[in-house]
Design a protein around this motif. Sequence first.
Motif, short mmCIF file in Angstrom:
data_model
loop_
_atom_site.label_atom_id
_atom_site.label_comp_id
_atom_site.label_asym_id
_atom_site.label_seq_id
_atom_site.Cartn_x
_atom_site.Cartn_y
_atom_site.Cartn_z
N GLY A 177 0.79 -1.23 0.00
CA GLY A 177 0.00 0.00 0.00
C GLY A 177 0.82 1.28 0.00
N LEU A 178 1.92 1.31 0.76
CA LEU A 178 2.71 2.54 0.84
C LEU A 178 3.28 2.97 -0.51
N PRO A 179 3.92 2.07 -1.30
CA PRO A 179 4.40 2.49 -2.62
C PRO A 179 3.26 2.97 -3.52
N TRP A 180 2.11 2.27 -3.45
CA TRP A 180 0.95 2.67 -4.27
C TRP A 180 0.45 4.04 -3.84
N LEU A 181 0.36 4.25 -2.53
CA LEU A 181 -0.11 5.54 -2.01
C LEU A 181 0.85 6.65 -2.38
#
Length: 498
Positions: free
Chosen positions: A166-170
């Motif tokens: 989720g963090l890279p996508w966010l």
Amino acid sequence: MAHHLSVSLQRLRAEWAPSIPRELLAGAVATFALIPEVIAFSFVAGVDPSVGLFASFVISLVIAFVGGRPAMVSAAAGSVALVAAPLVQSHGLGYLLAAGLLAGLVQLVFGLLKLGVLMRFVSSSVRTGFVNALAVLIFAAQLPHLQGQGAATWAMLALGLAIIYGLPWLGGVLRLPALSAVPSPLICVVALTLLAQGLGVQLPTVADLGKLPDSLPVFGWPGVPLSLDTLRIILLPALAIAMVGLLESVLTAAVVDEMTDTPSDKNRECAGLGVANIAASLFGGIAGCGMIGQAVGNVKYGGRGRLSTLFAGVFLLILMVALKDWVSRVPVIALVAIMVMVSASTFDWKSLSALVRHPRLSSAVMLATVVVTIATHNLAAGVAVGVLLSGVFFAFKVSRMLAVQVHDDDATGMRTWRVTGQVFFASADAFIEAFDVLGAEGRAVVIDVTHAHFWDITAVAALDKVAERLRHHGCTVQVLGLNEASGVLIDRMAADKG
């Protein structure tokens, strides 16, 4: 002089650390991916976790300098542990270290003799099967950590995967590079550790996996007698360790080559692995090889140079010795989340759709490699079956390309057979059966092989057999169009008969 120095420094930086922060962070990700596997593989081999952890530190340190593939992670591996386990059970750790020492010498000689070229016989279908099988085995190795666990464990796993993906996508959606500056697996480890400690959630931790080392590795000769009896005991296990290690390392290097779109020196990698295993054995560690899951994780999070490999080993030692109290509190489920990500990244998802598009024989080779590897937990067995099937299927396909056409000249009564394709052991019988000997009885015969090639003694024997049969039925036989290579082979056969 200054120009040459500048070029040398640029080349050195490209090889070692194109970006120092990314190399260090990627190496740290690889370290956390190593911990659960190395400890688990130590139990498989029947040795203390410290034996696998010390080996991984030494191998990473040495291979960073002498290996042929920058950014590749090598350490104590499950494939080697499976081979080593029977030797440990029957003769103890000392003989395992001696076997690792001998295996390293074999690998060093293999590399110095430039035998890495033999890996060219491993087809892309086999490599894909190898990668997919490893991805499945990596995932399967995490299941024991999940069986019988409660809702808290599954919630932590879901949160860990959400952080990792989720963090890279966010960061991409919000256009915040800071969210992807630190690899999300490292954030996952820290966040889940703090959360478990803060909420007082009782979860299995790294300390529960086994006793961690409390000192630095010590140099020492394996405690076995130098005798022929010792050599007899360790010879076959050492050869098995050497071959499995070479196979897995070279195939892992090929995967990293493809991911980074850069070449590597496979012979240097073979020799480097030998030096690393010799060093590991002299410091009380089990032999190892390339770790595809950790290598994929390293490259995925920015590792491109030798520094990431070096730091993976150094950071492992720091964590295991200097920061042991902190590492012992890390929930195992945080490392499981990382390994699930590694498994998903390792698997070649495009190969599933390629099963329909690719030739059926190629798909069969890939599936056979996967099935045998998973069934036996033996990478060498899976690849050996894949290579064997590739060879058999290739011979089958080439043999079907052979064609023999007949032409009769009504004016002269001469019969001509025109042979097209490859004549070798797999097509020799078809070659013989294509000649209607009885129908040509008593006639002048020409065998035109201008567009054919005779590859081996079986092919030459087939041509001799056809000619002898025709002569036995009163034919005069003339062979036309032998190319130079085929002619040389036939001349040698005739000389041998003489």
